[in-house]
Design a protein around this motif. Structure first.
Motif, PDB file in Angstrom:
ATOM      1  N   PHE A  67       0.847  -1.192   0.000  1.00  0.00           N
ATOM      2  CA  PHE A  67       0.000   0.000   0.000  1.00  0.00           C
ATOM      3  C   PHE A  67       0.882   1.241   0.000  1.00  0.00           C
ATOM      4  N   MET A  68       0.570   2.197  -0.863  1.00  0.00           N
ATOM      5  CA  MET A  68       1.370   3.419  -0.974  1.00  0.00           C
ATOM      6  C   MET A  68       0.520   4.653  -0.711  1.00  0.00           C
ATOM      7  N   ARG A  69       1.102   5.581   0.023  1.00  0.00           N
ATOM      8  CA  ARG A  69       0.464   6.884   0.253  1.00  0.00           C
ATOM      9  C   ARG A  69       1.531   7.919  -0.009  1.00  0.00           C
ATOM     10  N   CYS A  70       1.214   8.892  -0.872  1.00  0.00           N
ATOM     11  CA  CYS A  70       2.225   9.911  -1.177  1.00  0.00           C
ATOM     12  C   CYS A  70       1.572  11.259  -1.443  1.00  0.00           C
ATOM     13  N   GLU A  78       5.050   6.851   1.654  1.00  0.00           N
ATOM     14  CA  GLU A  78       5.030   5.710   2.564  1.00  0.00           C
ATOM     15  C   GLU A  78       4.714   4.460   1.752  1.00  0.00           C
ATOM     16  N   TYR A  79       5.395   3.383   2.056  1.00  0.00           N
ATOM     17  CA  TYR A  79       5.099   2.073   1.477  1.00  0.00           C
ATOM     18  C   TYR A  79       4.808   1.138   2.640  1.00  0.00           C
ATOM     19  N   TRP A  80       3.657   0.512   2.601  1.00  0.00           N
ATOM     20  CA  TRP A  80       3.232  -0.392   3.654  1.00  0.00           C
ATOM     21  C   TRP A  80       3.161  -1.814   3.123  1.00  0.00           C
ATOM     22  N   ILE A  81       3.535  -2.769   3.944  1.00  0.00           N
ATOM     23  CA  ILE A  81       3.258  -4.178   3.681  1.00  0.00           C
ATOM     24  C   ILE A  81       2.289  -4.611   4.764  1.00  0.00           C
TER      25      ILE A  81
END
Length: 174
Positions: A67-70, A78-81
């Motif tokens: 999941f990415m939020r920018c 942010e990169y989420w696993i």
């Protein structure tokens, strides 16, 4: 060579993303997070979340997410696993969380080889495909929210040519 074989719109409820958050400084030598995925599985973090997810049954999709939020700042990526859970789910010790409002998501199915990496790095192609299909604004509250969804069996079972399908979603503006 990877290709987008389907685009569609789906509605997701408000969710809690539970997982591990990374930033730009956590990228590997190839500019991605493949090494972090390896660490995540090797440490057993996916097992803990999968076990937590079982209590929700078929009410929640049990796919792993990148999941990415920018936004437009240098430190705004942010990169989420992790995985999506109902929004009030208690966060296990050692994990981060992000509450995400519900809404419409534009989804592309990317068909290609996992082995050669051709299905990754197609964010721009997906954004263009969604715009071309009149899916609207891809910015929500000053951020772009997008995700790689590793759905079973599309992603886990190769076809006769050795290809899989990766779901790539972008939340649509309100």
């Amino acid at each position: 060579m990877a290709e987008i074989i389907k685009t569609y719109k789906e509605t997701l409820p408000a969710v809690r993303l539970i997982g591990t958050r990374y930033g730009n400084n956590d990228r590997d030598e190839y500019g991605g997070y493949g090494g972090k995925w390896g660490e995540w599985f090797q440490s057993g973090q996916e097992s803990s979340l999968s076990n937590l997810h079982k209590q929700f049954g078929k009410d929640m999709d049990g796919s792993y997410l990148g999941f990415m939020r920018c936004n437009n700042t240098d430190d705004g990526f942010e990169y989420w696993i992790g995985m999506f859970f109902p929004q009030d789910t208690a966060v296990p010790e050692g994990y981060d969380f992000l509450d995400v409002d519900g809404g419409e998501v534009g989804v592309c199915w990317i068909k290609g080889s996992h082995d050669d990496g051709s299905i990754y790095g197609m964010h721009g192609d997906c954004a263009e495909a969604l715009k071309k299909n009149n899916m609207g604004d891809l910015i929500r509250d000053g951020y772009m929210y997008s995700f790689e969804r590793y759905s079973c069996p599309r992603f886990t079972e190769k076809d006769s040519d050795g290809n899989v399908i990766l779901d790539y979603g972008i939340y649509l503006g309100k």
